[in-house]
Design a protein around this motif. Structure first.
Motif: not given
Length: 316
Positions: A71-80
């Motif tokens: 999720v983090e590598e593909n920026k699937l969640a809120d960036s903050v």
């Protein structure tokens, strides 16, 4: 990933750091009005990739460590949110590294002391400790609640410190004169390249006291020019750079300009493609390298391929 899988991973990521950490997928499917058969096929696909796991009977699922990183590598969640969680893990590792450097490799850190010293919620800390343990960055001591940083974790901290040093060099360079900024930019690119495993080729001094920067990787030689002027690079600068390239067989050029390039400069670069291709970087390219959103290897290769196969000169 399908849109259903992305949405599900995002929801599980948001729940991962809360209590409870699991999510009822039956409720999730109903709330999102997804066809039953289609939905559970998508869930099975995520399970097969080891991104999620069933937590208990009744459709309760949790995100695995691999799922969090995906999720983090593909920026699937809120960036903050992503930045907050990544910074928390960095803080934990940095503190465990401090313990290692201060008290030795056999000095573990009790998790409650770690939470206090970092001013971090204990449950939130433990969640990240579990992640870091699975990732191999830390290890739990034989006595419960105690943690040590591993050699993998120490390498990670040293890499992080190197990146922070490069970013500080970049920030400090903004206050320098134009000539000094160019040399500072060259040092920054050199450090980035060394960090990624490029080699520096020793070169002869040219134009008085100026030492050429040559980067080498995978049998590709790049002569590098770094400029940080107020105005865009002109055709004369490209001609001078090509003159240096022309004396080096099989060399490519990498021209980095924090002020862009004039149309005349771009036309000169295109005219040299068949002889000595010159890859160009602009200010946003440098920012991306500093922020490590893209590797130098990848950016150079992308620009070189488009320049030589499609005759497209790109920089940002």
């Amino acid at each position: 990933m399908s849109s259903i899988q992305n949405t599900l991973l995002k929801a599980l990521y948001e729940r991962y750091f809360d209590d409870p950490t699991f999510l009822s997928l039956h409720s999730f499917r109903e709330e999102n009005n997804i066809d039953d058969e289609v939905f559970w096929d998508e869930v099975e696909g995520l399970e097969d990739q080891k991104l999620i796991s069933a937590y208990a009977i009744g459709g309760a699922y949790i995100l695995n460590t691999a799922g969090v990183l995906f999720v983090e590598e593909n920026k699937l969640a809120d960036s903050v949110q992503i930045e907050q969680h990544q910074q928390a893990r960095t803080q934990i590792l940095n503190r465990l590294m401090w313990q290692y450097e201060t008290n030795g490799k056999h000095a573990p850190y009790f998790y409650e002391d770690l939470a206090r010293d970092l001013s971090m919620d204990t449950n939130y800390l433990v969640t990240h400790l579990r992640m870091l343990d699975v990732m191999g960055f830390i290890e739990a001591h034989a006595l419960g609640g105690l943690f040590l940083i591993t050699s993998v974790g120490r390498r990670s901290v040293l890499e992080w410190r190197a990146k922070m040093n490069i970013r500080q060099m970049y920030l400090d360079a903004h206050s320098l004169s134009a000539q000094k900024r160019g040399k500072a930019l060259e040092r920054i690119i050199t450090e980035l390249a060394k960090h990624e495993g490029w080699n520096l080729e020793s070169n002869v001094i040219t134009r008085g006291e100026e030492l050429d920067l040559v980067l080498v990787k995978n049998h590709a030689y790049y002569l590098v020019e770094c400029k940080w002027h107020k105005n865009p690079i002109e055709a004369k600068d490209i001609r001078d750079f090509y003159g240096k390239l022309a004396h080096r067989t099989h060399y490519r050029g990498l021209f980095i300009s924090m002020s862009g390039f004039t149309s005349g400069a771009r036309e000169h670069i295109k005219s040299y493609i068949s002889h000595h291709p010159i890859v160009c970087f602009g200010p946003r390219d440098v920012e991306a390298l500093i922020q490590t959103t893209i590797a130098l290897d990848n950016l150079v290769e992308q620009r070189y391929r488009r320049l030589t196969t499609q005759r497209q000169l790109e920089y940002e």
